[in-house]
Scaffold this motif. Structure first.
Motif, PDB file in Angstrom:
ATOM      1  N   SER A   1       0.837  -1.230  -0.037  1.00 32.85           N
ATOM      2  CA  SER A   1       0.106   0.063  -0.054  1.00 32.85           C
ATOM      3  C   SER A   1       0.931   1.400  -0.009  1.00 32.85           C
ATOM      4  O   SER A   1       0.210   2.224  -0.197  1.00 32.85           O
ATOM      5  CB  SER A   1      -0.952   0.005   1.123  1.00 32.85           C
ATOM      6  N   GLY A   2       2.160   1.209   0.150  1.00 36.07           N
ATOM      7  CA  GLY A   2       3.006   2.264   0.146  1.00 36.07           C
ATOM      8  C   GLY A   2       3.728   2.399  -1.439  1.00 36.07           C
ATOM      9  O   GLY A   2       4.450   3.211  -1.349  1.00 36.07           O
ATOM     10  N   ASN A   3       3.255   1.488  -2.131  1.00 40.62           N
ATOM     11  CA  ASN A   3       3.864   1.636  -3.700  1.00 40.62           C
ATOM     12  C   ASN A   3       2.876   2.080  -4.314  1.00 40.62           C
ATOM     13  O   ASN A   3       1.890   1.212  -4.870  1.00 40.62           O
ATOM     14  CB  ASN A   3       4.431   0.161  -4.025  1.00 40.62           C
ATOM     15  N   TYR A   4       2.866   3.298  -5.110  1.00 44.18           N
ATOM     16  CA  TYR A   4       1.827   3.679  -6.062  1.00 44.18           C
ATOM     17  C   TYR A   4       2.308   3.123  -7.554  1.00 44.18           C
ATOM     18  O   TYR A   4       3.412   3.130  -8.029  1.00 44.18           O
ATOM     19  CB  TYR A   4       2.035   5.333  -6.206  1.00 44.18           C
ATOM     20  N   CYS A   5       1.238   2.676  -7.961  1.00 47.61           N
ATOM     21  CA  CYS A   5       1.240   2.348  -9.348  1.00 47.61           C
ATOM     22  C   CYS A   5       0.051   2.921 -10.124  1.00 47.61           C
ATOM     23  O   CYS A   5      -1.271   2.845  -9.944  1.00 47.61           O
ATOM     24  CB  CYS A   5       1.086   0.689  -9.668  1.00 47.61           C
ATOM     25  N   ARG A   6       0.166   3.792 -11.186  1.00 52.88           N
ATOM     26  CA  ARG A   6      -0.560   4.356 -11.805  1.00 52.88           C
ATOM     27  C   ARG A   6      -1.362   3.510 -13.083  1.00 52.88           C
ATOM     28  O   ARG A   6      -2.519   3.905 -13.548  1.00 52.88           O
ATOM     29  CB  ARG A   6      -0.253   5.655 -12.625  1.00 52.88           C
TER      30      ARG A   6
END
Lengths: 278, 162, 798
Positions: B134-139
């Motif tokens: 949840s701390g790794n952003y994927c767009r």
């Protein structure tokens, strides 16, 4: 953005760190750095010197001493999450920890750093307040203890003197009749809470005594809701909600009115946690 | 060496490295600019996106929230090292087969974080996977495929057990 | 015709032996990315490369009185401090207009503000230094004297006579206006059993690509040539623009696009700071790199969707939708963005509202106004999320009003599947859509009846779950009607070149670009199938104006449908060329031969006649052995542009299942479904992943993302702590289904799939929230994003 230039010194002893701190008015201590470095990266602050205290021996560790849980300042969230002492004797901290940031943040962030940074939306200051804990400050003249209630002075402001270092926090170890509750509302997992509540109490017969409700994300510091505490000691949850005398400011996530409503919802939920256990 | 130029000696991906760095240089800038390890990416420099996730002394950290100067004596592992050692080969294969990456910019950090979870053993639930990442952003992906890939590797490592 | 994973496709021209069409093969080169061995522009480093940082206006509107740069020029590492006036000497300004958007106007925009900053974040000065950190240090030493000017922030008052005009030479703050009236809307509303009116608000949001915008410009004074490494979606468009505004021939400009860390429409526009970086390279005669940091991304990457729409629907008790009406107002910043303009989103809203339905009566007004905020322009699914939310929001409000099931209401009004070609009230032309079939598929996929039963039961326990739907249409495969006819040098055609190498492998050079969506895989699959080689013998080359056919790149869901068709045709052409050589080598008629699995075979029996390696060996090294007059042509190029329809519309329907915590206003997404029809599916996995990623981007708009400005035009949450992007924990699993109606405009039959997820998701989530809260008598929510606070307000709790 890149940080503005600064000097860096790695302190090997507490005395060395204090000497460096005393020698340069705008020096900052670098502990976990998870808030500090983010701020530096945005050039929100530009200290002339960072004093890295991560190498100082004996500044981390968790121990049970004289009925208190003592957590050395450099103890990282991740270490606290793995600690049996925390799980058993500081259950409120154990409940709060998973809400703090994300794994990679918790691997670096320190409990002492969180208290010294004094973010009003952070979990730990509220926990310290709810547990009536204290911090240990070490300065050139020696150590002193500061009660949580006296420690948090304002927005990102503490009672630490410029030449002092927060070296530990101490919490009363949970007893058989201790009750704790924790809840927060964050838009996304790991975000700073819109509103949060850390609570402790003592089971007294069928009710609760010594209720301490510490809200975070509702003002310049974590704050106690004393009128609500009194109502909760009479086992009247709705009266406690009605008695909430918070006046949270508006922010980008919500208005103060919404936060106040949410504070009431959290109170009902946390009261249930306290009472269920009782 | 002055207080603004710091000499550091560390191990990066198994190789000894000695460099003089700007005190203000973050670990991820050091890895990228000084060592040419461009697999660690910069997405926000604020600790929110996780694109710079690397391992320091065995634990995942944000490369943008540590200074290179702090890494004197540390063991640092980046996506390049984790790839070459073969440690994450199954995750990489699963990510490719499941198309759990599109632009690939978050992927090194995402895989590094996923490996951190899988190293703890067992087969995490989909919610546990989501929480750990949840701390790794994927767009690009919407996360579903990433969760699928990590779940599949967890099951395979546990011997196909569900 | 339906293709799902469990039903074999109907045999078509695409079903050549060893066909890769319809197969979920992994994308080539993915391991490069999983190993951190990609090359993004932010990774590019060149000899003598300098770094630029921009000093940006802290004010939304201010006159630049004076720039004092002496201190900055002397700072360590500084190479140059350059103002807008100095950059303007080497680069001309631009104006973002299109002639087919009649009346659209804008003012000249400069790479760096010359005498006036018009939004908070506009660059006012550039500092070039040896490192980015040093450039930032020196920015702090530049002293700019500003004279603050009145700020136009609120679109509602932008056209009031007493509101200052941002660009005085334009006369007013109106960028563009469009009015449309079809049928007899007033009469229809008057005779309807019910008329529902409401106002929809769409929060301004932005793309937050994981890799921020980045450019490395390298002007070679000796060669008189500019090479630009740029994370862009349209290399040829940028080549044209760099050449035009630097007064160079296009030949003097090469744009290289390697890996790009996310685009979504953010990286298909002209950005002043990128143009300035290119100009600085020319001025300083050395490579200059600019990588936007996250803070400047928030104030300079295009924003989108800031629309206020008053909307109305008429419905009869039998479920007939009688009319739609909208009044759209949108503020787009101080300039219309070049070269696509900032009028397109509103124009699309007018085009698309009511699009899935047979409703003949429609009135629309759209006004696009200037304001002192960051510019707005086209972002993934341009206009669709707005039009779909308005249309589908109205449809579900109408269903609730007359007490009809929302799917049933749709069934009674959606364009029938058996009556194509068809046209919408707004005049959109549809070749073939499948609204009813996709809806039936969705109904089954989600077990709608079961969910309704579960919802009812849970309500009795005080758990409020909602189901929301959105039918949609989507513009894909744009022809020249989109931009070309308006005078922009944005090509709608695309090309592919196939080349057989000396070992019998092929390379595909294509004008479409890879942004992570899988264009390379699609090109490889199409070329391998069309020509007849195994996939591992195909290499795809993209993103280099020196080495690819002229093409449009990636936008408006065009890569597979347009670029794919070009590759298909090029594959056929190369196969014919190769078989001609094979025929002469084998002394047989080429028509009796085919290429299958990389081998020239006898077409009838399939038996091997010649390997491609052998053919290539002879053609390249022993052409003397070929009969006189036979010249092998082992490279073929084909181009394609859709001609029969201006756009290939796709369609589909989505559903959302969520739970609202009615005490806190928090929404928990439980599941999301998409059933879409993008024509021929080249790679089912890639289509599904476009849907899923698109849906989550739409969910971001519905629940989280909002660029919050104050009345002084200051962005309040321009960082990743306060601007909330969707993260893994809060997102649902997303199930996909497909119906296939190929376009007959191409042999491949593929339409676009890149934006449908984003188009429909916000509407679905909105409708599901309102469905959840309906039994509580909550005011319908129509103001995105739906924050806990707005939900609590609708419930009357705050």
């Amino acid at each position: 953005m890149k940080p503005a230039p600064f000097a860096y010194k790695k302190a090997r002893t507490l005395d060395e760190a204090m000497a460096l701190l005393g020698g340069q008015p705008d020096a900052r201590l670098l502990a976990g750095g998870q808030s500090l470095i983010a701020g530096l990266n945005m050039r929100l602050s530009a200290p002339s010197l960072l004093i890295d205290i991560n190498g100082i021996a004996g500044l981390d560790g968790i121990a049970l001493k004289d009925g208190k849980v003592e957590i050395a300042a450099l103890t990282r969230y991740a270490a606290a999450e793995r600690s049996d002492i925390i799980a058993k004797h500081a259950p409120l901290i154990a409940r709060a920890l998973p809400h703090i940031g994300h794994v990679a943040i918790r691997n670096r962030g320190t409990l002492g750093g969180s208290l010294a940074y004094a973010d009003p939306a952070a979990e730990l200051p509220a926990c310290l307040l709810a547990l009536d804990g204290e911090v240990e400050a070490t300065g050139p003249k020696g150590k002193r203890s500061i009660k949580a209630v006296d420690f948090f002075k304002g927005l990102f402001e503490t009672a630490l003197r410029p030449d002092e270092i927060l070296t530990a926090l101490r919490l009363p170890a949970a007893g058989k009749d201790s009750r704790v509750g924790f809840a927060e509302l964050a838009r996304r997992h790991g975000d700073y809470a819109m509103v949060g509540l850390a609570a402790s109490a003592r089971a007294a017969g069928k009710g609760l005594a010594d209720v301490r409700l510490a809200y975070f994300g509702v003002g310049a510091t974590a704050v106690r809701a004393k009128k609500a505490e009194a109502a909760l000691e009479k086992s009247d949850v709705e009266a406690a909600v009605a008695a909430l005398d918070l006046d949270p400011p508006d922010d980008v996530q919500a208005t103060g009115a919404t936060k106040k409503h949410l504070a009431g919802v959290l109170l009902r939920r946390v009261a249930q946690q306290l009472m269920e256990a009782a | 060496m002055s207080d603004t130029q710091i000499d550091i000696a560390l191990t990066v991906n198994g190789e000894p490295v000695s460099e003089r760095v700007d005190a203000r240089k973050t670990l991820v800038d050091f890895l990228r600019d000084d060592l040419g390890l461009t697999g660690s990416h910069i997405g926000c420099e604020q600790g929110f996106c996780g694109a710079c996730t690397v391992r320091v002394d065995g634990e995942i950290v944000r490369g943008c929230l540590m200074l290179a100067a702090q890494c004197d004596g540390a063991t640092v592992e980046t996506i390049e090292g984790l790839s070459d050692s073969g440690e994450i080969a199954d995750l990489q294969k699963a990510f490719a087969e499941r198309n759990a990456l599109q632009c690939g910019y978050c992927t090194p950090g995402m895989i590094t974080a996923a490996q951190d979870l899988l190293q703890r053993g067992g087969v995490p639930s989909r919610d546990e996977i989501r929480e750990h990442l949840s701390g790794n952003y994927c767009r690009c992906t919407g996360y579903h495929a990433i969760v699928d890939a990590v779940e599949a590797v967890a099951e395979a490592r546990a011997g196909g057990r569900k | 015709m339906k293709i799902t994973e469990d039903s074999p496709p109907v045999l078509t021209v695409l079903d050549r032996p060893n066909s890769y069409i319809g197969r979920s093969v992994p994308r080539p080169n993915l391991q490069r990315l999983t190993q951190g061995r990609g090359q993004y522009v932010s990774d590019v480093s060149l000899p003598r490369m300098a770094h630029v940082a921009f000093l940006r206006s802290p004010h939304a509107h201010a006159r630049i009185v004076k720039i004092a740069a002496d201190k900055a020029k002397k700072a360590p590492g500084v190479i140059a401090v350059v103002t807008g006036a100095e950059v303007a000497k080497v680069m001309t300004p631009w104006v973002g207009v299109l002639t087919h958007l009649k009346g659209l106007k804008s003012a000249p925009q400069y790479p760096i503000a010359v005498d006036r900053a018009c939004w908070q974040g506009e660059a006012v000065c550039a500092v070039v230094a040896k490192t980015r950190a040093q450039a930032e240090d020196a920015c702090e030493l530049v002293e700019v004297t500003y004279e603050e000017l009145p700020v136009v922030a609120d679109p509602e008052t932008a056209l009031d006579p007493k509101t200052p005009v941002i660009q005085p030479e334009l006369g007013d703050n109106l960028c563009f206006e469009r009015k449309l009236e079809v049928g007899e809307p007033d009469k229809a509303f008057a005779s309807s059993d019910a008329v529902i009116e409401t106002t929809f608000l769409f929060g301004r949001h932005t793309g937050v690509t994981t890799e921020p915008r980045a450019v490395v410009a390298d002007w070679n004074e000796g060669e008189q040539r500019l090479t630009v490494y740029q994370g862009t979606q349209a290399p040829h468009m940028m080549q044209n623009l760099f050449a035009k505004h630097l007064d160079l021939a296009e030949q003097q400009v090469r744009v290289i696009t390697k890996d790009v860390g996310g685009s979504f429409g953010i990286k298909v526009h002209t950005y002043a700071d990128e143009m300035a970086t290119v100009a600085l390279s020319k001025l300083l005669k050395r490579p200059v790199k600019f990588v936007a940091d996250r803070i400047e991304s928030f104030v300079t990457d295009i924003h989108a969707r800031d629309h206020r729409i008053k909307a109305k629907i008429g419905v009869n008790n039998d479920g007939t939708i009688t009319a739609f009406e909208i009044d759209d107002l949108t503020g787009i910043g101080p300039y219309s963005v070049y070269p696509r303009t900032s009028g397109i989103e509103a124009n699309q809203v007018v085009n698309l509202v009511g699009g899935p339905y047979t409703t003949p009566n429609y009135r629309a007004v759209a006004r696009v106004v200037f304001q002192n905020k960051n510019v707005m322009c086209q972002y993934r699914a341009v206009g669709h999320p707005i039009a779909v939310a308005v249309t589908e929001g109205l449809v579900e409000l109408a269903a609730a009003k007359i007490g009809m099931d929302p799917l049933e209401l749709r069934r009674r009004n959606l364009l029938p599947d058996d009556n194509y070609p068809a046209q919408s009230a707004a005049g959109l032309k549809f070749e073939k859509l499948s609204h009813h079939e996709t809806l039936a598929h969705l109904d089954a996929l989600m077990n709608y009846a079961g969910l309704r039963a579960e919802q009812k039961k849970l309500r009795e326990n005080g758990i409020y779950r909602g189901i929301g739907f959105a039918s949609f249409i989507e513009v894909t495969n744009p022809s020249a009607a989109f931009y070309g006819v308006g005078g922009a040098k944005i090509t709608s055609q695309d090309g592919a070149t196939l080349k057989l190498d000396a070992q019998g492998h092929i390379s595909v050079h294509t004008g479409v670009t890879e942004q992570g969506q899988g264009a390379e895989a699609v090109m490889a699959q199409v070329a391998a199938t069309s020509f007849g080689v195994p996939l591992d013998r195909v290499r795809v080359v993209t993103g280099d104006t020196d080495n690819t056919p002229y093409g449009g790149g990636t936008w408006a869901s065009r890569a597979a449908g347009i670029g794919g068709e070009a590759a298909w045709q090029a594959g056929k052409a190369l196969r014919a060329n190769v078989l001609a050589v094979a025929g002469s080598m084998l002394q047989t008629k080429p028509e009796t031969l085919d290429i299958r699995n990389g081998v020239v075979v006898d077409a009838a029996s399939g038996s091997e006649r010649l390997t491609l390696a052998e053919l290539a060996r002879v053609a390249y090294f022993r052409p003397d052995t070929l009969p006189a007059g036979v010249q092998a042509e082992l490279m073929a190029t084909r181009h394609y542009v859709p001609r029969a329809y201006p756009f290939a519309f796709t369609n589909g329907v989505q559903a959302s299942w969520l739970e609202v915590d009615v005490e806190t206003g928090f929404v928990k997404l439980l599941k999301h479904w998409v059933v879409e029809d993008c024509g021929t599916i080249i790679n089912p996995q890639l289509v599904d992943e476009q849907m899923r990623g698109g849906v989550v981007q739409g969910i971001g708009a519905a629940l989280f993302e909002h660029c919050l400005y104050d009345e002084r035009g200051q962005l309040l949450n321009g960082n990743m702590a306060d601007y909330l992007v969707p993260m893994a924990m809060e997102m649902p699993d997303i199930e996909c289904g497909h119906v296939v109606s190929p376009t007959a405009d191409s042999e491949l039959g593929a339409k676009g799939a890149g934006e449908a997820g984003t188009a429909g998701a916000p509407a679905c989530v909105m409708n599901a929230i309102n469905d959840a809260l309906r039994p509580l008598g909550a005011q319908p929510l129509t103001d995105m994003p739906f924050t806990p606070e707005k939900i609590l307000r609708a419930l009357g709790k705050v």
